[in-house]
Design a protein around this motif. Structure first.
Motif, PDB file in Angstrom:
ATOM      1  N   ALA A 113       5.561  -2.073   8.437  1.00 47.09           N
ATOM      2  CA  ALA A 113       4.208  -2.028   7.501  1.00 47.09           C
ATOM      3  C   ALA A 113       4.704  -2.008   6.044  1.00 47.09           C
ATOM      4  O   ALA A 113       3.680  -2.647   5.192  1.00 47.09           O
ATOM      5  CB  ALA A 113       3.612  -0.615   7.697  1.00 47.09           C
ATOM      6  N   ARG A 114       5.813  -1.433   5.618  1.00 52.42           N
ATOM      7  CA  ARG A 114       6.350  -1.565   4.145  1.00 52.42           C
ATOM      8  C   ARG A 114       6.570  -2.967   3.802  1.00 52.42           C
ATOM      9  O   ARG A 114       5.904  -3.370   2.518  1.00 52.42           O
ATOM     10  CB  ARG A 114       7.717  -0.742   4.004  1.00 52.42           C
ATOM     11  N   THR A 115       7.208  -3.797   4.707  1.00 50.74           N
ATOM     12  CA  THR A 115       7.244  -5.300   4.334  1.00 50.74           C
ATOM     13  C   THR A 115       5.962  -5.957   4.159  1.00 50.74           C
ATOM     14  O   THR A 115       5.766  -6.676   2.909  1.00 50.74           O
ATOM     15  CB  THR A 115       8.127  -6.069   5.388  1.00 50.74           C
ATOM     16  N   PHE A 116       4.904  -5.871   4.748  1.00 55.46           N
ATOM     17  CA  PHE A 116       3.832  -6.576   4.555  1.00 55.46           C
ATOM     18  C   PHE A 116       3.033  -5.961   3.469  1.00 55.46           C
ATOM     19  O   PHE A 116       1.995  -6.832   2.897  1.00 55.46           O
ATOM     20  CB  PHE A 116       2.720  -6.349   5.925  1.00 55.46           C
ATOM     21  N   LEU A 117       2.907  -4.738   3.534  1.00 54.24           N
ATOM     22  CA  LEU A 117       2.261  -4.035   2.101  1.00 54.24           C
ATOM     23  C   LEU A 117       2.972  -4.447   0.979  1.00 54.24           C
ATOM     24  O   LEU A 117       2.159  -4.854   0.007  1.00 54.24           O
ATOM     25  CB  LEU A 117       2.283  -2.549   2.274  1.00 54.24           C
ATOM     26  N   SER A 118       4.426  -4.782   0.891  1.00 50.65           N
ATOM     27  CA  SER A 118       4.714  -5.062  -0.503  1.00 50.65           C
ATOM     28  C   SER A 118       4.278  -6.457  -0.789  1.00 50.65           C
ATOM     29  O   SER A 118       4.068  -6.664  -2.062  1.00 50.65           O
ATOM     30  CB  SER A 118       6.359  -5.128  -0.298  1.00 50.65           C
ATOM     31  N   GLU A 176      -4.525   5.054   1.896  1.00 47.61           N
ATOM     32  CA  GLU A 176      -4.244   4.733   0.251  1.00 47.61           C
ATOM     33  C   GLU A 176      -2.939   5.796  -0.028  1.00 47.61           C
ATOM     34  O   GLU A 176      -2.297   5.411  -0.874  1.00 47.61           O
ATOM     35  CB  GLU A 176      -5.486   5.372  -0.422  1.00 47.61           C
ATOM     36  N   ALA A 177      -2.952   6.797   0.616  1.00 45.07           N
ATOM     37  CA  ALA A 177      -1.619   7.661   0.390  1.00 45.07           C
ATOM     38  C   ALA A 177      -0.487   7.038   0.716  1.00 45.07           C
ATOM     39  O   ALA A 177       0.475   7.144   0.186  1.00 45.07           O
ATOM     40  CB  ALA A 177      -2.127   9.027   1.087  1.00 45.07           C
ATOM     41  N   LEU A 178      -0.437   6.424   1.855  1.00 47.02           N
ATOM     42  CA  LEU A 178       0.725   5.575   2.346  1.00 47.02           C
ATOM     43  C   LEU A 178       1.128   4.643   1.534  1.00 47.02           C
ATOM     44  O   LEU A 178       2.300   4.414   1.105  1.00 47.02           O
ATOM     45  CB  LEU A 178       0.710   5.268   3.864  1.00 47.02           C
ATOM     46  N   ARG A 179       0.249   3.846   1.050  1.00 46.49           N
ATOM     47  CA  ARG A 179       0.151   2.852   0.042  1.00 46.49           C
ATOM     48  C   ARG A 179       0.934   3.275  -1.203  1.00 46.49           C
ATOM     49  O   ARG A 179       1.832   2.876  -1.979  1.00 46.49           O
ATOM     50  CB  ARG A 179      -0.960   1.864  -0.186  1.00 46.49           C
ATOM     51  N   LEU A 180       0.382   4.568  -1.842  1.00 42.70           N
ATOM     52  CA  LEU A 180       0.785   4.762  -3.065  1.00 42.70           C
ATOM     53  C   LEU A 180       2.327   5.326  -3.044  1.00 42.70           C
ATOM     54  O   LEU A 180       2.986   5.233  -3.839  1.00 42.70           O
ATOM     55  CB  LEU A 180       0.017   6.258  -3.184  1.00 42.70           C
ATOM     56  N   LEU A 181       2.616   6.190  -1.827  1.00 40.01           N
ATOM     57  CA  LEU A 181       3.935   6.262  -1.602  1.00 40.01           C
ATOM     58  C   LEU A 181       4.767   5.162  -1.690  1.00 40.01           C
ATOM     59  O   LEU A 181       5.994   5.167  -2.228  1.00 40.01           O
ATOM     60  CB  LEU A 181       4.199   7.103  -0.383  1.00 40.01           C
ATOM     61  N   MET A 182       4.681   4.127  -0.700  1.00 42.93           N
ATOM     62  CA  MET A 182       5.486   3.054  -0.790  1.00 42.93           C
ATOM     63  C   MET A 182       5.690   2.206  -2.029  1.00 42.93           C
ATOM     64  O   MET A 182       6.568   1.629  -2.302  1.00 42.93           O
ATOM     65  CB  MET A 182       4.916   2.245   0.273  1.00 42.93           C
ATOM     66  N   LEU A 183       4.554   2.192  -3.089  1.00 46.35           N
ATOM     67  CA  LEU A 183       4.558   1.548  -4.104  1.00 46.35           C
ATOM     68  C   LEU A 183       5.474   2.289  -5.064  1.00 46.35           C
ATOM     69  O   LEU A 183       5.898   1.849  -5.992  1.00 46.35           O
ATOM     70  CB  LEU A 183       3.104   1.479  -4.718  1.00 46.35           C
ATOM     71  N   GLN A 184       5.759   3.546  -5.038  1.00 45.96           N
ATOM     72  CA  GLN A 184       6.385   4.297  -5.828  1.00 45.96           C
ATOM     73  C   GLN A 184       8.170   3.744  -5.871  1.00 45.96           C
ATOM     74  O   GLN A 184       9.087   4.517  -6.379  1.00 45.96           O
ATOM     75  CB  GLN A 184       6.412   5.762  -5.816  1.00 45.96           C
ATOM     76  N   THR A 208       6.547  -2.191  -8.930  1.00 47.49           N
ATOM     77  CA  THR A 208       5.183  -1.316  -8.733  1.00 47.49           C
ATOM     78  C   THR A 208       5.658   0.034  -9.193  1.00 47.49           C
ATOM     79  O   THR A 208       4.773   0.921  -9.345  1.00 47.49           O
ATOM     80  CB  THR A 208       4.772  -1.387  -7.171  1.00 47.49           C
ATOM     81  N   ALA A 209       6.812   0.471  -9.029  1.00 50.23           N
ATOM     82  CA  ALA A 209       7.213   2.021  -9.446  1.00 50.23           C
ATOM     83  C   ALA A 209       6.782   2.173 -10.780  1.00 50.23           C
ATOM     84  O   ALA A 209       6.297   3.139 -11.211  1.00 50.23           O
ATOM     85  CB  ALA A 209       8.605   2.233  -9.071  1.00 50.23           C
TER      86      ALA A 209
END
Length: 502
Positions: A40-45, A285-293, A367-368
């Motif tokens: 998920a982290r890869t596809f989200l990035s 959205e919370a998981l996205r926000l976490l990974m984007l940091q 993104t961070a």
């Protein structure tokens, strides 16, 4: 805009092959199981990178394949006594559903390997004719040493390499490093006719064939996780470069791996987390926000505690925006002077924040840094709201700033794929299953006979205010207590009362 290119190991200016357009290929899943949060982290990035390219005005053709024929799928089917196509279809549908839940945009094209066999066979035939591949008893192998630049992507020396994890050891091969382009049919496995007999494609040839068909022999970006650099992307680059003299991908982008509490995620460690299970307990959205940091190329460490912090940050952002919208609505109705200030130009700080957001994203999609800029805007909104709550006479001068800050926060987070739950009015405060109880409360205490949540809440506020003026504390308390049972509370401010989540 600069991007880090794995092939050259440096940041390079991003220049697309066609002005204003980007061809973007990302390796999709092998559909034998539900995806884990590392996937998920890869596809989200790369979803975020795509979104930002579109924000910058590019027309992006985003291709993500589905590998629906593979050893892992066949093994899963055999274990469960099912047909491999049934397994592949189940997990393809599951993948699409969970990507939608995470807010990942649909690709422009989502080709499935089993529907692209003809183009793979054509590519393999060309590699045999050019002397880069050879056939042995129905199998076809790529000759690694026929491509002098092999190892350039992963930074490995071909003489030092040993057979990789997904390279079959086969004494019939001319070199242990040679990899399969086509596999002869085995009993009980799916197969297709080819010039070399019944068989199925190797893993690596799929992406070369599909990227060529949908993006052309040369395109802009090829992406995937760090774990694909070798052997998958190395092999893909070799066979694609040998099949065409027009080039292949201009930029290779790779996302960093994910750990759980600083430990490698694995089933044996008991820390293997499926995305669908995580999303049962947290907002996407919370998981996205976490990974984007964390920068997409850096390792990302996941923990429940960090996810809780990201959830709290998301709620603070949404709270600030709800408060901003409410304050703006109250102030706009306070008189002609207040309304006139709505047309004032925002201060330079808002424009500067947008420039810094873009500067971070232009620097290899940082993104961070971009998220940090959004947090700064939210802090500024809260400062202005504090000023408003104190009935400051200078607030009218800040009216336009607060309005533009709120709009900018929403817009910039949407660029990152973070959709906020703010709402234009208080209707969203009431869950659908709680509406009957709200309407009953409003009918009893406020004589409301309608069917709309927003109107019912307004009626209850008016009834409470009337009760307080008349010193009917029993009725006023009944409104308060009734709302509390619905998970709501009344907040009294210098500018009036409103209903918010308890």
């Amino acid at each position: 805009m600069k991007v880090y290119n794995t092939l050259t190991r440096r940041k390079e200016d991003f220049v697309s092959l066609r002005p204003g357009a980007v061809g973007f290929y990302i390796c999709g899943p092998t559909v034998y199981n539900d995806i884990h949060i590392g996937n998920a982290r890869t596809f989200l990035s790369f979803d975020v990178i795509r979104r930002y390219l579109e924000y910058r005005g590019y027309e992006v053709t985003y291709v993500q394949n589905i590998t629906d024929v593979d050893d892992k799928i066949i093994n899963r089917a055999n274990e469960e006594g099912r047909d491999s196509s049934e397994v592949a279809e189940q997990y393809t549908e599951a993948f699409i559903a969970v990507m939608d839940a995470l807010g990942v945009k649909e690709p422009s094209v989502r080709p499935r390997a089993t529907a692209e066999i003809a183009s793979m066979i054509e590519l393999i035939e060309g590699l045999i004719q050019s002397g880069n591949a050879y056939e042995v008893e129905g199998d076809v192998y790529f000759s690694v040493r026929s491509f002098p630049s092999y190892g350039a992507l992963s930074g490995r020396n071909v003489d030092d390499l040993k057979s990789g994890a997904r390279v079959d050891v086969d004494e019939r091969k001319r070199d242990p490093l040679d990899f399969a382009l086509w596999k002869a049919a085995k009993p009980g496995e799916p197969s297709w006719p080819s010039p070399w007999g019944l068989g199925r494609p190797g893993w690596h040839i799929e992406c070369s064939a599909m990227s060529k068909r949908y993006l052309g022999t040369a395109f802009d970006i090829h992406a995937g996780g760090d774990d694909l650099v070798f052997p998958h992307h190395e092999n893909e680059l070799a066979q694609s470069a040998c099949s065409s003299k027009d080039g292949f991908a201009s930029y290779w982008l790779h996302g960093g791996m994910l750990t759980i509490d600083k430990e490698k995620m694995s089933k044996s460690e008991g820390n293997f987390l499926l995305l669908k299970d995580v999303l049962e307990h947290v907002r996407p959205e919370a998981l996205r926000l976490l990974m984007l940091q964390t920068h997409y190329r850096s390792p990302f460490d996941y923990s429940p505690e960090r996810l809780e912090e990201a959830t709290a940050s998301l709620e603070r952002i949404e709270s600030a925006l709800r408060n901003s919208n409410w304050a703006l609505a109250q102030h706009a109705g306070a008189g002609e002077h207040a309304k006139a200030t709505a047309s004032l130009a925002p201060s330079s700080s808002v424009a500067d924040a947008r420039k810094r957001f873009e500067a971070y994203m232009d620097d290899d999609f940082n993104t961070a840094g971009a998220v940090a800029v959004v947090f700064e805007l939210v802090s500024e909104a809260n400062r202005l709201l504090a000023e408003y709550s104190q009935k400051s006479e200078t607030f009218s001068e800040s009216f336009a700033d607060l309005e533009v800050i709120a709009q900018t926060v929403v817009e910039l987070l949407m660029v990152l794929g973070v959709k906020l739950e703010i709402g234009a009015d208080c209707t969203e405060l009431v869950a659908t299953d709680a509406l009957p109880a709200l309407l009953s409360l409003a009918a009893e205490l406020a004589h409301y006979s309608g069917s709309k949540a927003a109107e019912a809440l307004d009626a209850l506020l008016s009834a409470r205010e009337e009760a307080r003026v008349n010193k009917d504390w029993t009725r006023a308390d009944a409104v308060r207590d009734g709302l509390a049972k619905l998970g709501l509370k009344i907040e009294d401010t210098p500018h009036g009362s409103r209903i918010i989540h308890a």
